[in-house]
Design a protein around this motif. Sequence first.
Motif, PDB file in Angstrom:
ATOM      1  N   VAL A   2       0.825  -2.029  -9.916  1.00  0.00           N
ATOM      2  CA  VAL A   2       1.695  -2.355  -8.782  1.00  0.00           C
ATOM      3  C   VAL A   2       1.078  -3.514  -8.000  1.00  0.00           C
ATOM      4  N   ASP A   3       1.869  -4.518  -7.676  1.00  0.00           N
ATOM      5  CA  ASP A   3       1.405  -5.615  -6.814  1.00  0.00           C
ATOM      6  C   ASP A   3       1.813  -5.247  -5.393  1.00  0.00           C
ATOM      7  N   HIS A   4       0.868  -4.693  -4.656  1.00  0.00           N
ATOM      8  CA  HIS A   4       1.205  -4.151  -3.324  1.00  0.00           C
ATOM      9  C   HIS A   4       1.579  -5.243  -2.331  1.00  0.00           C
ATOM     10  N   VAL A   5       1.064  -6.446  -2.525  1.00  0.00           N
ATOM     11  CA  VAL A   5       1.411  -7.553  -1.630  1.00  0.00           C
ATOM     12  C   VAL A   5       2.893  -7.914  -1.809  1.00  0.00           C
ATOM     13  N   GLN A   6       3.333  -7.968  -3.073  1.00  0.00           N
ATOM     14  CA  GLN A   6       4.735  -8.316  -3.329  1.00  0.00           C
ATOM     15  C   GLN A   6       5.669  -7.171  -2.925  1.00  0.00           C
ATOM     16  N   LEU A   7       5.201  -5.934  -3.107  1.00  0.00           N
ATOM     17  CA  LEU A   7       6.017  -4.773  -2.708  1.00  0.00           C
ATOM     18  C   LEU A   7       6.207  -4.771  -1.192  1.00  0.00           C
ATOM     19  N   ALA A   8       5.126  -5.003  -0.465  1.00  0.00           N
ATOM     20  CA  ALA A   8       5.203  -5.019   1.011  1.00  0.00           C
ATOM     21  C   ALA A   8       6.124  -6.150   1.473  1.00  0.00           C
ATOM     22  N   PHE A   9       6.047  -7.292   0.803  1.00  0.00           N
ATOM     23  CA  PHE A   9       6.903  -8.410   1.208  1.00  0.00           C
ATOM     24  C   PHE A   9       8.370  -8.095   0.909  1.00  0.00           C
ATOM     25  N   LYS A  10       8.602  -7.353  -0.187  1.00  0.00           N
ATOM     26  CA  LYS A  10      10.001  -6.977  -0.491  1.00  0.00           C
ATOM     27  C   LYS A  10      10.542  -6.056   0.591  1.00  0.00           C
TER      28      LYS A  10
END
Length: 458
Positions: free
Chosen positions: A416-424
């Motif tokens: 999981v790319d947590h940075v991209q998930l948070a930005f989504k």
Amino acid sequence: MSGVAALLAELDGIAVETDRALVRQKSRDFFWYSPVLKRQLNAVAGEAVVMPKTEAEVARVLAAAFRHRVPVTPRGAGTGNYGQAMPIRGGIVLDLSALDRILWAKPGVVRTEAGAKLIDIDAHTRAAVGGELRFHPSTRRTATIGGFIAGGSSGIGSCTWGILREPGNILGLRLLTMEETPRVIELRGPDIQKANHAYGTNGVITEVEMPLAPAWEWIDLVAAFPTLMDAARFGDAFTRQDGIPKKLVSIIAAGVPQAHFKALDGKIPEGRAVALLMVAEPFLEHALPFITAHGGELVHREPTEAAEVPLYEHSWNHTTLQVLKTDKTVTYLQTLFPPPQHLAKVAEMEARFGDEVPMHLEFVKFGGKVTCFGLQLVRFTTEERLAEIIAIHEQAGCPIFNPHAYTLEEGGMKKVDHVQLAFKREADPLGLLNPGKMLAWENPDWRPTQSVHLYETA
Ligand SMILES: Cc1cc2nc3c(=O)[nH]c(=O)nc-3n(C[C@H](O)[C@H](O)[C@H](O)COP(=O)(O)OP(=O)(O)OC[C@H]3O[C@@H](n4cnc5c(N)ncnc54)[C@H](O)[C@@H]3O)c2cc1C
């Protein structure tokens, strides 16, 4: 009235396509390179294609899609290989190719709209400031810069500059959020990784700012070598020659170019592996003896710009395309041969699979180190055998960026790319942008073990 019909009714003045055949056409990319994705995605089609011409029109579309809860799948030129631009949950395809203006260029930097084609950007910057993009996919003639950043990773020039994910290879991204009132967000520096290679799942890119490299006169060279490993050792040594500007170091096993590279017909001796190279003209006096000193025989030489089919359209995933033109039974892998053992691992895999997995290497800088990616061909039999070949590479310490998977996680870093998930969560709170492509959106605790199911036949 359906959500899509209500949405389209609000888009007065914006170009829309609803013809079923044309919508289906624009709902597809080059997913069919993979027999797995072909089975899984062949029926995918959106309900309409919307073609804005300006950022303001994109904002209107996103606001209306938010109001009517309609999924939106961004599209550049649709040349991606893993169904990235395919609307697997329906809704609309947002075609951004009309946002193609080049906004400005200065020495070392260019700013363009996201729909600009890579070849057009280079033509402009070469003339205006004597520069060109540091690297580009082999689909340079058709792909857009926004699609490269959102869906691509590396290409012609990565042998010198590394890959898109590395700091400095993208300078700025301007994007729109999917909200009631879409916001403009400018990502710079490390924040760029929030949307880089995110398949447009967490923002619609409208402008990009890219660094430029000197625009040399490039010369296409092909050298033949007795064996694959002779060619690979040459490729490794040549990529380390920082004094010789180069844009391409591709190594391809014997049999592939002889049978499938029509533009080089009759030039490559039977049984020889090849190196495909692009070298800056003023440095040929150094490059040619370097080839000979490593046991190579020069069999082709031509200015890149003069070529009917540039050599780079035989490299990266164009190698697979050149083969697929006459042999529909092949597919491919995307492998990292980790440095510093990369050559030993190449030799190990070549010995293990032979002609079932003909070797194709692209030498690159990766985290500042010289190594090679594999875009090996696979003589496809079954999905089970393909899964086995992938598992054997992984067990041998050669990670596979799985081109037979359409999700970010399964096709990428297997986490999981947590940075991209948070930005989504911030930029697309309802999850309407390219739904189904980020597994973590539906399952933030996703783990790779779950990817096995991909290979269960229907
Ligand atoms: C023959 C062949 C060779 C290839 N060679 C290479 C290669 O050398 N290197 C490489 O990296 N790739 C390669 N590819 C894959 C692909 O061509 C590139 O990644 C290309 O840059 C994608 O651009 P596109 O405009 O076609 O994007 P599309 O396929 O339209 O989109 C790709 C992804 O980006 C998203 N997207 C597109 N535009 C935007 C936007 N403005 N905002 C947000 N999201 C957006 C889409 O939703 C999708 O997820 C190759 C493919 C083929 C078929």
